[in-house]
Design a protein around this motif. Structure first.
Motif, PDB file in Angstrom:
ATOM      1  N   THR A  68      36.993  -1.719  32.463  1.00  0.00           N
ATOM      2  CA  THR A  68      36.251  -2.923  32.086  1.00  0.00           C
ATOM      3  C   THR A  68      36.575  -3.412  30.670  1.00  0.00           C
ATOM      4  N   LEU A  69      37.391  -2.664  29.942  1.00  0.00           N
ATOM      5  CA  LEU A  69      37.776  -3.117  28.601  1.00  0.00           C
ATOM      6  C   LEU A  69      38.839  -4.209  28.716  1.00  0.00           C
ATOM      7  N   PRO A  70      38.561  -5.418  28.241  1.00  0.00           N
ATOM      8  CA  PRO A  70      39.532  -6.512  28.379  1.00  0.00           C
ATOM      9  C   PRO A  70      40.876  -6.211  27.729  1.00  0.00           C
ATOM     10  N   TRP A  71      40.850  -5.548  26.567  1.00  0.00           N
ATOM     11  CA  TRP A  71      42.085  -5.307  25.844  1.00  0.00           C
ATOM     12  C   TRP A  71      42.999  -4.330  26.573  1.00  0.00           C
ATOM     13  N   ILE A  72      42.438  -3.451  27.388  1.00  0.00           N
ATOM     14  CA  ILE A  72      43.257  -2.511  28.151  1.00  0.00           C
ATOM     15  C   ILE A  72      44.103  -3.269  29.171  1.00  0.00           C
ATOM     16  N   CYS A  73      43.453  -4.140  29.934  1.00  0.00           N
ATOM     17  CA  CYS A  73      44.169  -4.932  30.948  1.00  0.00           C
ATOM     18  C   CYS A  73      45.175  -5.874  30.293  1.00  0.00           C
ATOM     19  N   LEU A  74      44.784  -6.501  29.189  1.00  0.00           N
ATOM     20  CA  LEU A  74      45.680  -7.426  28.498  1.00  0.00           C
ATOM     21  C   LEU A  74      46.908  -6.705  27.940  1.00  0.00           C
ATOM     22  N   THR A  75      46.701  -5.486  27.440  1.00  0.00           N
ATOM     23  CA  THR A  75      47.821  -4.715  26.900  1.00  0.00           C
ATOM     24  C   THR A  75      48.806  -4.345  27.996  1.00  0.00           C
ATOM     25  N   ILE A  76      48.292  -3.919  29.146  1.00  0.00           N
ATOM     26  CA  ILE A  76      49.170  -3.550  30.266  1.00  0.00           C
ATOM     27  C   ILE A  76      49.929  -4.766  30.775  1.00  0.00           C
ATOM     28  N   MET A  77      49.230  -5.886  30.939  1.00  0.00           N
ATOM     29  CA  MET A  77      49.883  -7.102  31.414  1.00  0.00           C
ATOM     30  C   MET A  77      50.919  -7.606  30.410  1.00  0.00           C
ATOM     31  N   GLY A  78      50.567  -7.569  29.130  1.00  0.00           N
ATOM     32  CA  GLY A  78      51.505  -8.006  28.107  1.00  0.00           C
ATOM     33  C   GLY A  78      52.740  -7.121  28.053  1.00  0.00           C
ATOM     34  N   THR A  79      52.547  -5.823  28.221  1.00  0.00           N
ATOM     35  CA  THR A  79      53.679  -4.895  28.231  1.00  0.00           C
ATOM     36  C   THR A  79      54.581  -5.153  29.432  1.00  0.00           C
ATOM     37  N   PHE A  80      53.979  -5.437  30.571  1.00  0.00           N
ATOM     38  CA  PHE A  80      54.760  -5.740  31.777  1.00  0.00           C
ATOM     39  C   PHE A  80      55.617  -6.991  31.583  1.00  0.00           C
ATOM     40  N   ILE A  81      55.016  -8.039  31.041  1.00  0.00           N
ATOM     41  CA  ILE A  81      55.752  -9.289  30.804  1.00  0.00           C
ATOM     42  C   ILE A  81      56.859  -9.075  29.776  1.00  0.00           C
ATOM     43  N   LEU A  82      56.542  -8.340  28.709  1.00  0.00           N
ATOM     44  CA  LEU A  82      57.546  -8.054  27.686  1.00  0.00           C
ATOM     45  C   LEU A  82      58.719  -7.275  28.270  1.00  0.00           C
TER      46      LEU A  82
ATOM     47  N   MET B 166      62.966   0.635  27.017  1.00  0.00           N
ATOM     48  CA  MET B 166      62.010   1.718  26.760  1.00  0.00           C
ATOM     49  C   MET B 166      61.725   1.871  25.274  1.00  0.00           C
ATOM     50  N   ARG B 167      62.721   1.655  24.452  1.00  0.00           N
ATOM     51  CA  ARG B 167      62.532   1.809  23.009  1.00  0.00           C
ATOM     52  C   ARG B 167      61.447   0.872  22.486  1.00  0.00           C
ATOM     53  N   TYR B 168      61.365  -0.326  23.045  1.00  0.00           N
ATOM     54  CA  TYR B 168      60.365  -1.305  22.623  1.00  0.00           C
ATOM     55  C   TYR B 168      59.121  -1.238  23.516  1.00  0.00           C
ATOM     56  N   LEU B 169      59.336  -0.843  24.756  1.00  0.00           N
ATOM     57  CA  LEU B 169      58.243  -0.759  25.728  1.00  0.00           C
ATOM     58  C   LEU B 169      57.186   0.248  25.308  1.00  0.00           C
ATOM     59  N   GLN B 170      57.605   1.316  24.633  1.00  0.00           N
ATOM     60  CA  GLN B 170      56.674   2.363  24.245  1.00  0.00           C
ATOM     61  C   GLN B 170      55.597   1.849  23.284  1.00  0.00           C
ATOM     62  N   ALA B 171      55.888   0.761  22.572  1.00  0.00           N
ATOM     63  CA  ALA B 171      54.892   0.207  21.647  1.00  0.00           C
ATOM     64  C   ALA B 171      53.628  -0.214  22.394  1.00  0.00           C
ATOM     65  N   GLY B 172      53.805  -0.812  23.583  1.00  0.00           N
ATOM     66  CA  GLY B 172      52.643  -1.229  24.363  1.00  0.00           C
ATOM     67  C   GLY B 172      51.794  -0.057  24.782  1.00  0.00           C
TER      68      GLY B 172
ATOM     69  N   ILE C 215      45.754   4.061  21.711  1.00  0.00           N
ATOM     70  CA  ILE C 215      44.891   3.921  20.543  1.00  0.00           C
ATOM     71  C   ILE C 215      43.648   3.107  20.873  1.00  0.00           C
ATOM     72  N   LEU C 216      43.823   2.008  21.611  1.00  0.00           N
ATOM     73  CA  LEU C 216      42.673   1.179  21.977  1.00  0.00           C
ATOM     74  C   LEU C 216      41.689   1.939  22.860  1.00  0.00           C
ATOM     75  N   ALA C 217      42.206   2.813  23.710  1.00  0.00           N
ATOM     76  CA  ALA C 217      41.337   3.551  24.636  1.00  0.00           C
ATOM     77  C   ALA C 217      40.340   4.441  23.892  1.00  0.00           C
ATOM     78  N   THR C 218      40.742   4.989  22.755  1.00  0.00           N
ATOM     79  CA  THR C 218      39.851   5.892  22.029  1.00  0.00           C
ATOM     80  C   THR C 218      39.151   5.227  20.849  1.00  0.00           C
ATOM     81  N   CYS C 219      39.790   4.232  20.236  1.00  0.00           N
ATOM     82  CA  CYS C 219      39.204   3.608  19.046  1.00  0.00           C
ATOM     83  C   CYS C 219      38.228   2.477  19.371  1.00  0.00           C
TER      84      CYS C 219
END
Length: 252
Positions: free
Chosen positions: A22-36, A66-72, A78-82
């Motif tokens: 239910t955390l919006p930023w989690i879904c947005l991060t995954i979607m953004g990483t996929f598009i990137l 993968m070198r850049y993908l790992q950033a997502g 970090i977002l999951a715990t912070c």
């Protein structure tokens, strides 16, 4: 007692899964990483086509992002715990679930449940796109090699996410955790290529790369995929253990 403990663990895991989903930023991060990843795959594939790459190069091109993908996935961990510390929701969590060790462990497990399929789909999309665009040059295509690389890439991204989540729990603040981890992966680690060539192979990012990069004819990997997995798992377990210890001793 055993049934009660299993039920307690299941309830905590379900609660952590619900919070992450239910955390919006989690879904947005995954979607953004996929598009990137798709954008990077298209860029590297276009360059590969101009170079008339072969089968081995095709796999390397599919995994080049993968070198850049790992950033997502670092951001995801970090977002999951912070995220709970931002608005003080951590106090509500600890009031509802006073068993801190169980609660944080189940958070990591819930994060792994979410990350595994996301990492697989994102990594596979890059490889699949590259193969579709370069199928005419993919002579001697071996599905076993692709599967091994994909499994290794999925494992690397998942373990990297868990390691980042542990660092997030240690810092308890998003910005410092991001600065430290992104600074290490994208600045410090590349600078150690010439200074620590022997020890660098056992750093989390370098060891993890051996999980999915197939050995070439010109260069032999220092670690096998199994050894690399063990090294990265050890790093991850060390940080997770430290996070749980500090989590149980510190105030919310």
């Amino acid at each position: 007692m055993r049934v009660s403990s299993c039920r307690k663990i299941t309830q905590i895991l379900r609660a952590e899964l619900d919070k992450l989903v239910t955390l919006p930023w989690i879904c947005l991060t995954i979607m953004g990483t996929f598009i990137l990843n798709l954008f990077l795959a298209a860029t590297f594939t276009s360059a590969g086509l101009q170079a008339a790459a072969g089968t081995q190069s095709m796999l390397n091109i599919g995994l080049a992002s993968m070198r850049y993908l790992q950033a997502g996935f670092i951001i995801l961990g970090i977002l999951a715990t912070c995220s709970e510390y931002t608005g003080g929701q951590i106090r509500t969590t600890l009031t509802t679930i006073p068993w801190r060790g169980f609660q944080l462990s189940m958070k990591y497990l819930a994060l792994a449940v979410i990350t595994l399929p996301a990492a697989f789909i994102i990594a596979a999309s890059g490889i699949l796109y590259t193969f579709i665009m370069m199928r005419d040059t993919a002579v001697g295509f071996e599905i076993d090699t692709i599967i091994e690389a994909l499994v290794g890439a999925t494992g690397y991204l998942t373990l990297t996410t868990l390691l980042s989540a542990a660092m997030g729990a240690l810092f308890r603040r998003t910005t410092p955790a991001l600065v430290v981890l992104l600074g290490y992966y994208f600045v410090v680690s590349p600078l150690t290529i010439d200074f620590l060539p022997k020890f660098r192979s056992y750093f989390p990012d370098t060891a993890g790369s051996y999980m999915y990069i197939p050995p070439s004819a010109d260069e032999i990997n220092v670690l096998t995929p199994i050894q690399a997995t063990g090294v990265l798992m050890l790093w991850t377990l060390i940080f997770i253990t430290a996070a749980i210890v500090f989590y149980r001793r510190r105030d919310a």
